[in-house]
Scaffold this motif. Structure first.
Motif, PDB file in Angstrom:
ATOM      1  N   ASP A  29       0.820  -1.207   0.000  1.00  0.00           N
ATOM      2  CA  ASP A  29       0.000   0.000   0.000  1.00  0.00           C
ATOM      3  C   ASP A  29       0.856   1.260   0.000  1.00  0.00           C
ATOM      4  N   ASP A  33       0.528   4.109  -3.099  1.00  0.00           N
ATOM      5  CA  ASP A  33      -0.109   5.374  -2.739  1.00  0.00           C
ATOM      6  C   ASP A  33       0.521   6.526  -3.516  1.00  0.00           C
ATOM      7  N   SER A  35      -0.148   9.658  -3.237  1.00  0.00           N
ATOM      8  CA  SER A  35      -0.045  10.881  -2.448  1.00  0.00           C
ATOM      9  C   SER A  35       1.253  10.950  -1.639  1.00  0.00           C
ATOM     10  N   ARG A  63      -3.567   5.814   8.349  1.00  0.00           N
ATOM     11  CA  ARG A  63      -3.802   5.757   6.913  1.00  0.00           C
ATOM     12  C   ARG A  63      -4.714   4.605   6.499  1.00  0.00           C
ATOM     13  N   LYS A  65      -7.998   4.338   6.436  1.00  0.00           N
ATOM     14  CA  LYS A  65      -9.141   4.720   5.610  1.00  0.00           C
ATOM     15  C   LYS A  65      -8.711   4.888   4.152  1.00  0.00           C
ATOM     16  N   GLY A  66      -7.590   5.570   3.943  1.00  0.00           N
ATOM     17  CA  GLY A  66      -7.077   5.741   2.585  1.00  0.00           C
ATOM     18  C   GLY A  66      -6.690   4.408   1.965  1.00  0.00           C
ATOM     19  N   MET A  67      -6.191   3.521   2.794  1.00  0.00           N
ATOM     20  CA  MET A  67      -5.820   2.187   2.331  1.00  0.00           C
ATOM     21  C   MET A  67      -7.053   1.455   1.806  1.00  0.00           C
ATOM     22  N   GLU A  69      -9.860   2.880   0.774  1.00  0.00           N
ATOM     23  CA  GLU A  69     -10.367   3.581  -0.410  1.00  0.00           C
ATOM     24  C   GLU A  69      -9.569   3.206  -1.652  1.00  0.00           C
ATOM     25  N   ARG A  70      -8.249   3.115  -1.531  1.00  0.00           N
ATOM     26  CA  ARG A  70      -7.430   2.715  -2.678  1.00  0.00           C
ATOM     27  C   ARG A  70      -7.750   1.293  -3.103  1.00  0.00           C
ATOM     28  N   GLU A  73     -11.087   1.429  -5.013  1.00  0.00           N
ATOM     29  CA  GLU A  73     -10.877   1.995  -6.344  1.00  0.00           C
ATOM     30  C   GLU A  73     -10.218   0.991  -7.277  1.00  0.00           C
TER      31      GLU A  73
END
Length: 127
Positions: A29, A33, A35, A63, A65-67, A69-70, A73
């Protein structure tokens, strides 16, 4: 070795495999990422190497939540690509298009009149 020793041993093997799985997932991850810049990725990897459990907990809290979401996606993109491919492959042409294609083959001399008639009959039968 008693059965209890074996069960404890199996428990620790499971915990070890789960930890390795989590560390690998976090490293994957980090590198996926967009970002994070190169320095941030390097710091996370170093943190995971030298203090793996602390780094994993902090990464999942900070991180996570972003994990997720990625990951969603990525799954949606893969599904859209698969659906697009299936639609492309599964498209059936109309009988008129098949007859037109067969007529071009007949005109070019690639097939005979009897083969053209067979293709025309088959196209009309599937309609």
């Amino acid at each position: 070795m008693s059965i209890w020793d074996f069960l404890v041993w199996m428990f620790w093997v499971y915990v070890t495999i789960a930890c390795i799985w989590i560390f690998i997932t976090i490293i994957i991850d980090v590198f996926r990422d967009p970002s994070l810049n190169g320095g941030g990725k390097a710091l996370w990897v170093l943190f995971l190497v030298f203090l793996p459990f602390l780094a994993a907990f902090i990464y999942l809290i900070a991180r996570g939540k972003g994990m997720a979401e990625r990951r969603v996606e990525q799954a949606q993109a893969a599904r859209a690509e698969t659906d697009s491919y299936i639609r492309e492959v599964a498209q059936t042409s109309s009988p008129g298009a098949e007859i037109e294609s067969a007529k071009r083959l007949l005109d070019s001399g690639a097939i005979s009149q009897s083969e053209f008639d067979t293709l025309k009959t088959r196209a009309l039968a599937t309609a």
